[in-house]
Design a protein around this motif. Structure first.
Motif, PDB file in Angstrom:
ATOM      1  N   LEU A  67       0.883  -1.174   0.000  1.00 39.38           N
ATOM      2  CA  LEU A  67       0.000   0.000   0.000  1.00 39.38           C
ATOM      3  C   LEU A  67       0.912   1.213   0.000  1.00 39.38           C
ATOM      4  CD1 LEU A  67      -2.579  -0.993   2.785  1.00 39.38           C
ATOM      5  CD2 LEU A  67      -2.523  -1.693   0.392  1.00 39.38           C
ATOM      6  N   THR A  77      -5.275   5.921   0.256  1.00 41.35           N
ATOM      7  CA  THR A  77      -4.857   4.560  -0.090  1.00 41.35           C
ATOM      8  C   THR A  77      -5.232   3.648   1.063  1.00 41.35           C
ATOM      9  OG1 THR A  77      -3.006   5.449  -1.359  1.00 41.35           O
ATOM     10  CG2 THR A  77      -2.921   3.114  -0.771  1.00 41.35           C
ATOM     11  N   GLU A  78      -6.089   2.661   0.798  1.00 42.16           N
ATOM     12  CA  GLU A  78      -6.668   1.898   1.906  1.00 42.16           C
ATOM     13  C   GLU A  78      -6.928   0.454   1.515  1.00 42.16           C
ATOM     14  OE1 GLU A  78     -10.873   2.540   3.971  1.00 42.16           O
ATOM     15  OE2 GLU A  78      -9.428   4.067   4.595  1.00 42.16           O
ATOM     16  N   ALA A  96      -0.827   5.511   3.847  1.00 41.36           N
ATOM     17  CA  ALA A  96      -1.733   4.394   3.580  1.00 41.36           C
ATOM     18  C   ALA A  96      -2.249   3.799   4.891  1.00 41.36           C
ATOM     19  CB  ALA A  96      -1.036   3.316   2.757  1.00 41.36           C
TER      20      ALA A  96
END
Length: 325
Positions: A67, A77-78, A96
């Motif tokens: 990530l 970002t997940e 992330a």
């Protein structure tokens, strides 16, 4: 001190060489449901900014999933794990977030340089690491051995079961602390507000660990206000805010505690009504506190790592889990 008996090999020495040399193929931005959008994510893949991956039952993410990246921050970002399996070596970089709400993440979950990992439920295998600048938060679920806060990393524990031995060490040589539940290295930080510890803890000299609990007793007496270092024969007991009892003891349990900061918190009132567990459907308390008593009989059961502090357990039958303290 017990720290001198074991090789103090930082988790950084194991993780960073792999991170710096890893290469992954990127997915384009958007929402990726697994299964749904795609059936699975193969090994050595990466997501960047404005990308969310949702993993559900039946889905799988392969080895070495990134990530973000090592060179700079990402945004939005997940990874959300509701079910399924995440393969070994998950890396969560700056900006992330990985949220585990179910399913299983196998060995080697690493938050690095501003990345965050949150465990609410599900299972995390061996070696969950908070590396420099990162945060790992344990609210629930089960975490295997080798949970570590490296120099500059932060771990916060408010629930869950820490230090589970799964009966498998597929990469034992890559797990820095295979016999420890929580390790906080020199320069690392941990806030402990709850949880059940299924293996010894190790708080290095120079670590910054704060224990938030009530009914704190060191060898049966109230501890001093300053940081606590446990020697051979010492026993530190207490109760977390949810009523869960705990004990740290170098001789009896193998814990290594150096410079532990104590914060006294309010805990629920003690109910001294005798408890009878004689049916499989009966729910045992989180632990026993001073003046409490419990009888186990019939098909009753006490789970693993049940901690008794100045209380009585009468075992007339039933099933007793491992790690009764």
């Amino acid at each position: 001190l017990m720290q001198t008996r074991l090789a103090a090999v930082s988790v950084l020495a194991v993780v960073l060489p792999f991170v710096r040399t890893g290469l992954c193929q990127s997915y384009p931005p958007g929402v990726i449901d697994v299964p749904g959008t795609i059936d699975s994510i193969p090994g050595f893949r990466q997501i960047g900014s404005d990308t969310t991956v949702n993993l559900f039952d039946g889905g799988r993410i392969g080895q070495s999933f990134w990530l973000g990246n090592f060179d700079g921050p990402v945004a939005n970002t997940e990874l959300n794990v509701f079910g399924g399996i995440v393969g070994v070596d998950l890396f969560v970089f700056e900006g992330a977030v990985a949220n585990l709400l179910g399913g299983e993440a196998l060995d080697g979950v690493n938050a690095y340089n501003g990345g965050s990992v949150n465990v609410f439920d599900g299972v995390v295998g061996y070696e969950l690491s908070s590396l420099p600048g990162s945060n790992v938060n344990i609210h629930g679920g089960v975490v295997g051995r080798g949970l570590a806060a490296a120099n500059g990393g932060t771990v916060t524990i408010s629930g869950g079961r820490i230090g589970r031995l799964f009966g498998r060490f597929p990469r034992l040589e890559d797990v820095p602390y295979p016999t420890r539940s929580l390790v906080v290295e020199s320069g690392g930080t941990a806030e402990v507000l709850g949880g059940v510890f299924e293996a010894p803890v190790w708080f290095w000299q120079g670590s910054n660990v704060t224990l938030h609990a009530g009914e704190l007793l060191l060898n049966g007496a109230r501890p001093n206000s300053g940081p606590v270092t446990l020697s051979e024969g010492d026993v530190l007991t207490g109760t977390f805010a949810d009523g869960q009892t705990f004990a740290f003891a170098p001789s009896a349990l193998g814990d290594d505690v150096n410079g532990l900061n104590l914060v006294d918190v309010s805990v629920p009132p003690i109910d001294t009504t005798p408890v009878l567990i004689d049916d499989a459907s009966d729910v045992a308390p989180a632990g026993l506190r001073a003046g409490q008593s419990l009888t186990v009989n019939g098909s009753g059961k006490i789970g693993d790592f049940f901690t008794v502090v100045d209380a009585a357990v009468d075992i007339q039958g039933g099933t007793i889990g491992g790690g009764l303290t």
